[in-house]
Every structure is written in structure tokens, then in C-alpha cells.
Design an enzyme around this catalytic site. Structure first.
Site, PDB file in Angstrom:
ATOM      1  N   GLU A 330       0.822  -1.208   0.000  1.00 38.39           N
ATOM      2  CA  GLU A 330       0.000   0.000   0.000  1.00 38.39           C
ATOM      3  C   GLU A 330       0.860   1.263   0.000  1.00 38.39           C
ATOM      4  O   GLU A 330       1.757   1.429   0.837  1.00 38.39           O
ATOM      5  CB  GLU A 330      -0.910  -0.007   1.237  1.00 38.39           C
ATOM      6  N   THR A 370      -5.481   2.142  -5.093  1.00 39.57           N
ATOM      7  CA  THR A 370      -5.168   0.725  -4.907  1.00 39.57           C
ATOM      8  C   THR A 370      -5.788  -0.137  -5.994  1.00 39.57           C
ATOM      9  O   THR A 370      -5.144  -1.039  -6.545  1.00 39.57           O
ATOM     10  CB  THR A 370      -5.646   0.257  -3.521  1.00 39.57           C
ATOM     11  N   HIS A 488      -1.333   2.970   5.448  1.00 34.57           N
ATOM     12  CA  HIS A 488      -2.510   3.722   5.004  1.00 34.57           C
ATOM     13  C   HIS A 488      -3.014   4.515   6.196  1.00 34.57           C
ATOM     14  O   HIS A 488      -2.992   4.046   7.320  1.00 34.57           O
ATOM     15  CB  HIS A 488      -3.587   2.741   4.511  1.00 34.57           C
ATOM     16  N   ASP A 541       1.442  -0.623  -4.903  1.00 35.72           N
ATOM     17  CA  ASP A 541       0.237  -0.481  -5.726  1.00 35.72           C
ATOM     18  C   ASP A 541       0.189   0.900  -6.368  1.00 35.72           C
ATOM     19  O   ASP A 541      -0.252   1.064  -7.500  1.00 35.72           O
ATOM     20  CB  ASP A 541      -1.027  -0.746  -4.906  1.00 35.72           C
ATOM     21  N   HIS A 542       0.682   1.923  -5.653  1.00 36.14           N
ATOM     22  CA  HIS A 542       0.741   3.288  -6.177  1.00 36.14           C
ATOM     23  C   HIS A 542       1.591   4.112  -5.224  1.00 36.14           C
ATOM     24  O   HIS A 542       2.049   3.611  -4.184  1.00 36.14           O
ATOM     25  CB  HIS A 542      -0.657   3.904  -6.311  1.00 36.14           C
TER      26      HIS A 542
END
Length: 694
Positions: A330, A370, A488, A541-542
Site C-alpha cells: 500500500e 489501490t 494507510h 500499488d501506487h
């Protein structure tokens, strides 16, 4: 009596219908409306539009209805007044003083918003409770504010619809949804494009004038409040009208016109906004530049051998049936790692693992959510306009990473520490043949720490090990895709694990704790019999942030990625530009898999590989290639940036790309513009026609 009590609704409804009718007439004669209409078509458009507006207004009044429902004098009588005031104060103290209350779990400004709302409620309730002689005056003031907000929304919506139509020739669609997501960028664009201050002053003046007129004609209704029986009749009547309106809109929104302009003008923007929000799609062929479809496909497929969509991948060496663990982390920007120049030492394990891995040093995520990263790793296709395919209705039976493994006899699972129904992940992965292991599969004893997003990554690591042990005992190879959650917001994790407290809510802490949890996972994995026969793919994911100076700031898309397998993968650096969609085809190449492919990413280790990367928001679609960033956007806009390579002083072995100013049209590379259009047009066409299904 009944007519008097609904007078505020009647005045607001008349205002809404009047403004909507004026807006509709403006659209009919707007220069962007190139279609012509006969008198009967105009009457049909206007009458259908008025009917749509009546139904929509009824559905948008629940807050006003609830406001009148809770107006009463009895709740200020003893002991009800003391009880209600005490409960409000207790709720305020709960939000203010309890560290991990339900509002703070969600991070952001939710707790502050709740505190503000409850605080104002306490103030006004206390004033009306302790100052009964001022109650009507206070109530009238609050009623004026409520009316002002409703009138403001009506006027502001009309102005917004005008500017949206002025730019796109359409009512609200997914672009409007996108505007809500990219608030900073949109506000910046509006500030630069329109005379905002005079416009807002005009909106405020019109709103205030209309509010005063309605207030003066309806304020007497607050001096004689309806009793419980009357409120029950009024609310019952309103609920019946809501039901009728919902059924009616289901019919009126399907009424066709002779052309697109007619359908858009007779429509109401709010149902179209709701539809766009729930369907998450933006039609490429309506908004983006196009070339001949056959030419687009030929251009895009020229990178593959043979140059066709469905092609046979035939390796030169025997297949390797190794287990594969794909870990998508994440929000892990490349610049969090020391390998990319970071000096904070917040990823010591990942940096040490990178030294033993095939590391991709110039890799870009396809998006900044995500689900976009999961889409890239699972479907291996460029991003498309609108929301990720994962969140769309037509998201099942696709050609996926998992389907390739399944064809080889692998046990295929998606692992997630939260509830996988979030972001439609469960529906997508189950619909594409994956088994799911998520928070629902945990016993209470297996959870040492959890927040709103799920169990701590360390707990998920232990669950992953037990899952893989069970798979290994079955005798089948396994492919597990694990999506982490701890990095996150609100960035909470167990205390005592790293040198940043778990309740500090620090992004650096979230990164470092995830790194710690991955270290623990690998320590446990090394003790298992399947470890030596397993390939680990670790990728973000990013990035942690997507804001920048351009539509697609490249430094906000650069992510770390590596492939590690002790005794199998030789440590090396791959420095060419590549996309997130290239990672899994590259892995299949390393495993010498023989399969029929529909992936639109490339094996970067082959001679045919063309260095490039796809980057996108919900509406801006970009291609990084040949030292250029080309962006296509609604409505058929094209921008291109020249890129330069610069050394990163903190880590000179890696090159970073930096955007320059947009190129003038005469200086643009037309070949790259056509390549960009070809890639996104072809992908959109194939998705629309189910060509990327299994």
C-alpha cells in the site's frame, strides 16, 4: 393547514423548476448545441425536463423534511431537555478525548467535522433550552441559514451545470465525479479559467436575495409547529412521493430524443451524476481523440510477436513450476527507499532485499489508487478512462494473472488484511477464479492489532504463512497475491515494533512498520519447506501522493518493484522505463511459462521490449516514451511534455525524469501522439467488446 406546512417546499420547488427551465432554454440556444430542433421537439424536451426536475426535487428534500420533523418545543421540557443535552455533551467528550474512537479510526478530518457539528448542536440546543423566551428567534435564525444553504445549492448547481455544458456539451458524467476526487487541481483550474471572485459574489447576492424573499413568506410557519399526528401525515405523504418519484425517474430517464443534445438538455444533471458515480465509466469514444480502429490496433500490437491480441508464448526452456507470492504494498513511493535516494532509513529490510533481487529502477504505476494498481498487476492492461475495471459491473471472466496460474494447476488466492468487499475486490477476484483470504477468515486469537482498514500487516503475514503451508501440503504449487494495509491513513500499528510509536499516526511510521512486517514474513518463510521453490514479487500499488505541477506528475507515479528468489533470481538492476503492467508478463518469462496471452504488458527481458510506461488519473491518460510524456484528455485534448534525465544527488546510480513545459503543437512528436491514442483506444475497444475475457 397542510398547504401552510409545506409552503417552504413549494417555494423552493418553484425556485428549482424556474432555474432549471431557464438553464434548459440556455442550453437549447447555446453555441455548443449544434443540433436543430422543431417546435414539437422543443416542447417535448421542455416538458420531459420539467417532469424530471419535479421528480428530482422531491428526492433531494429528505434533509429539509428531517429538519422540520425534529422541530418541536416538547424536547426542551424537563427532563427531556437535560437528557438530550447531557447525551450531546457526552458524545462531544467521547470524540474529543478517546484516542481511538470510531470517528478518528477513519483518519482525515472526519473527527474534526463531527466535533464541529456536535459542538454547534450543543450551543444552539443549550441556548434554546436555557433561553425559552429567545427560542423562536433562534429557531428563525437557524431556519434562515437552512433556507440559504438550500437556495445556494440550487443556484450553485445551475451555474456548475452551465459551465460543465459550456465545456463538454453534456450534463454531469464521470468527469464531474473526477472533479470531486481531484478537488485541488479542479479548484486551481477554475481559479485560472474564470473570474471566480465576481462570480461567487454574484451567486452569494442572488442566493441571499432569494432566501430573504422565501424566508419572509414562510417564517410564520415556525410559530405554530405541527403536532405528532400532523408530522406523521406529512412524513408519510413525503415518503409516498419519494417512492413515486423514484419509479417515475426510472421511466423519464429512458425517454429518447432525436439526438444526443436533445437527450442531454431534457435530462436532469443530478441523476446523471449519480449514474456516473455508481457506474464508474467514461466512454473513450465520446471524449478522447480517435484514429482509425484498425490502424490503432495495428500500431499498438506491433510491439508483440506475433502482432496479434491473442498470441502463443513459447519459451525456449522448460517450464518451472515454482510457487509465486505477489506482495503489493500500500502507498509505497519509490522515494521511500534508500535505493531511490531516501536518507530516513525507513525501509531497511526492503533495501537489503533489493540488493539480492532483480530490481526495476524506473517503473511507473498506472494510477494513484489501490484498485488501479491491482488492476495493472492482475489484468496487465493499460488504465482506461473512468474507474478501475475492478469497480465496474463487467469485471468478471477476464484474462488474468490468476487464470494463467490456474491453467498450470496452481492454487490461486487473494490475501487481504481487511474486508475484501471494500472497493469491490471480493466481487472482482472471486469472479475471476481466485479464492479469498481476508479478515473474515481470522479468529480473534489471530488478531493482535487492527484498525479500520484491517489487521496489522504482521498478523496478515502469519496468516499468509499458515495459508501457504496448507497449500504446500496439498501438493499443488500456489500463487498468492497479498495486498498490505498498514501503510494507510490513519497509520496505526502495534507499539513497540519499531522506533516510531504506533499511535503517532506518522506516514513514515506506516512505511517502516510495513517494512518490519515484511521482514517478519520472510523470516518465517525461510523456515518453511516451500521457501526455496518460491518466487517473491514485491511492488507498490501506487505512490503515497498524486498531487503535482502537471496533470500527471511523473515523480508521483514512480514505484519500487523487485523479484526475489534465493538461488534462482540473479541480483541485477533493470533501468529502462517500464510499466506496472509489464511485471507479471516478465515473471512468466522468467518461469518459462508456455501459454496463450492477451496481456498488453510486455516481458521486459525480451528483445522485443519497447521501453514505455502508462500513467493515468480517472480522465487524463498518459504515455511515457522516448523522453516524452504524452497526455490525452477530454474533450479530445492532447498535451505533450519533453523530458530530461537528471542525476539524483542522493543516489547517482539512478536517473530521474523531470517534466518541462508543455510543447507547442508544432513541436509535438506526432508519432508518440498516435502511439498514445492507439494504446488507449485499442484497450477501450477490446474491453467494450469483451475481447480481453478468457
Amino acid at each position: 393547514m397542510f398547504a401552510q406546512k409545506i409552503r417552504p417546499f413549494l417555494y423552493l420547488g418553484a425556485l428549482y423548476l424556474t432555474i432549471s427551465l431557464i438553464t434548459r432554454i440556455v442550453f437549447l440556444f447555446h453555441p455548443i448545441t449544434t443540433a436543430s430542433f422543431g417546435i414539437f421537439e422543443i416542447l417535448k424536451i421542455l416538458l420531459t425536463g420539467v417532469l424530471n426536475d419535479v421528480l428530482v426535487f422531491v428526492i433531494t428534500c429528505p434533509f429539509l423534511a428531517l429538519y422540520f420533523l425534529f422541530l418541536s418545543n416538547s424536547k426542551y421540557q424537563k427532563p427531556y431537555g437535560q437528557i438530550i443535552l447531557s447525551l450531546l455533551i457526552l458524545l462531544f467528550l467521547y470524540i474529543l478525548l478517546i484516542p481511538n474512537n470510531i470517528f478518528k479510526q477513519y483518519g482525515g478530518s472526519i473527527a474534526e467535522i463531527a466535533l464541529t457539528f456536535i459542538g454547534l448542536k450543543i450551543i444552539f440546543f443549550a441556548l434554546m433550552f436555557f433561553l425559552p423566551e429567545r427560542r423562536l428567534q433562534i429557531r428563525n435564525s437557524l431556519y434562515f441559514v437552512t433556507l440559504f444553504l438550500y437556495v445556494l445549492l440550487i443556484v450553485f448547481n445551475a451555474v456548475s451545470e452551465y459551465f460543465f455544458y459550456n465545456e463538454f456539451g453534456l450534463r454531469y458524467n464521470f468527469i464531474a465525479v473526477d472533479y470531486l476526487i481531484y478537488t485541488n487541481e479542479v479548484i486551481g483550474n477554475i481559479m485560472e479559467s474564470y473570474p471566480v471572485i465576481p462570480l461567487f459574489l454574484a451567486i452569494a447576492a442572488v442566493t441571499l436575495t432569494i432566501t430573504v424573499l422565501i424566508y419572509r413568506r414562510t417564517k410564520t410557519e415556525l410559530s405554530d409547529l405541527p403536532n405528532l399526528k400532523q408530522k406523521t401525515i406529512l412524513m408519510g405523504s413525503y415518503l409516498v412521493l419519494c417512492g413515486i418519484s423514484l419509479l417515475g425517474l426510472n421511466f423519464t430517464t429512458k425517454i429518447k430524443s432525436n439526438n444526443v443534445f436533445g437527450e442531454e438538455i431534457q435530462a436532469n444533471g443530478l441523476p446523471k451524476f449519480y449514474w456516473a458515480f455508481t457506474h464508474n465509466e467514461l466512454d473513450y469514444f465520446q471524449f478522447y481523440p480517435e484514429i482509425n480502429q484498425q490502424q490503432a490496433e495495428k500500431s499498438f500490437l506491433s510491439q508483440f510477436t506475433p502482432p496479434v491480441l491473442q498470441r502463443n508464448i513459447i519459451p525456449a526452456a522448460p517450464e518451472l513450476k515454482k510457487n509465486v507470492v505477489l506482495i503489493s504494498i500500500e502507498s509505497l513511493s519509490a522515494d521511500f527507499l534508500a535505493h531511490y535516494g531516501n536518507t530516513q532509513k525507513i525501509t531497511p529490510f526492503l533495501d537489503s532485499l533489493a540488493d539480492q533481487s532483480l530490481i526495476f529502477t524506473n517503473l511507473y504505476a498506472t494510477g494513484n489508487r489501490t484498485v488501479r494498481g491491482l488492476e495493472a498487476l492482475t489484468l496487465c492492461i493499460p488504465p482506461t478512462a473512468g474507474e478501475s475495471i475492478i469497480k465496474r459491473e463487467n469485471n468478471k471472466n477476464k484474462f488474468t494473472t490468476g487464470s494463467v496460474f490456474k491453467s498450470k494447476g496452481y492454487d490461486v488466492k487473494f490475501l487481504y488484511g481487511g474486508y475484501s468487499y471494500f472497493d469491490n475486490m471480493e466481487d472482482f477476484y472471486k469472479g475471476n477464479g481466485y479464492d479469498i483470504v481476508d479478515r473474515n477468515n481470522f479468529t480473534p486469537e489471530e488478531i493482535t492489532f487492527a484498525n479500520v482498514w484491517g489487521v496489522a500487516d504482521e498478523d496478515m503475514a502469519r496468516k499468509a504463512i499458515s495459508t501457504m503451508n496448507a497449500e504446500a501440503r496439498s501438493g499443488k504449487p500456489f500463487f498468492n497475491h497479498w495486498m498490505t494495509v498498514s501503510n494507510h491513513r490513519p497509520f496505526t500499528y502495534p507499539n513497540g515494533k519499531i522506533d516510531i510509536p504506533g499511535d503517532a499516526k506518522s506516514r513514515e511510521g506506516g512505511v517502516k512498520y510495513t517494512d518490519y512486517a515484511l521482514r517478519k514474513f520472510f523470516e518465517m518463510a525461510k523456515q518453511q519447506s516451500w521457501y526455496r521453490n518460491t518466487v517473491f514479487v514485491i511492488i507498490a500499488d501506487h505512490c503515497a501522493s498524486s498531487a503535482g505541477d502537471t496533470e500527471l506528475p511523473m515523480d508521483k507515479y514512480r514505484i519500487p518493484a523487485m523479484i526475489f528468489s534465493e538461488g534462482f533470481i540473479r541480483p541485477q538492476k533493470f533501468t529502462q522505463t517500464m510499466s506496472q503492467i509489464d511485471v507479471m508478463p516478465t515473471l512468466f518469462g522468467l518461469l518459462n511459462f508456455k501459454y496463450q496471452s492477451k496481456f498488453l504488458g510486455q516481458d521486459v527481458m525480451t528483445r522485443q521490449f519497447q521501453p514505455k510506461a502508462y500513467v493515468a488519473t480517472y480522465e487524463d491518460l498518459g504515455l511515457i516514451s522516448d523522453n516524452h510524456l504524452t497526455i490525452i484528455s477530454p474533450v479530445r485534448k492532447v498535451k505533450q511534455y519533453a523530458l530530461v534525465q537528471q542525476k539524483n544527488n542522493l543516489s547517482p546510480e539512478f536517473n530521474l525524469y523531470f517534466d518541462e513545459n508543455p510543447l507547442k503543437e508544432k513541436d509535438q512528436n506526432k508519432t508518440l501522439i498516435n502511439a498514445t491514442i492507439s494504446a488507449y483506444q485499442s484497450t477501450s475497444y477490446w474491453l467494450k467488446n469483451n475481447k480481453l475475457n478468457r
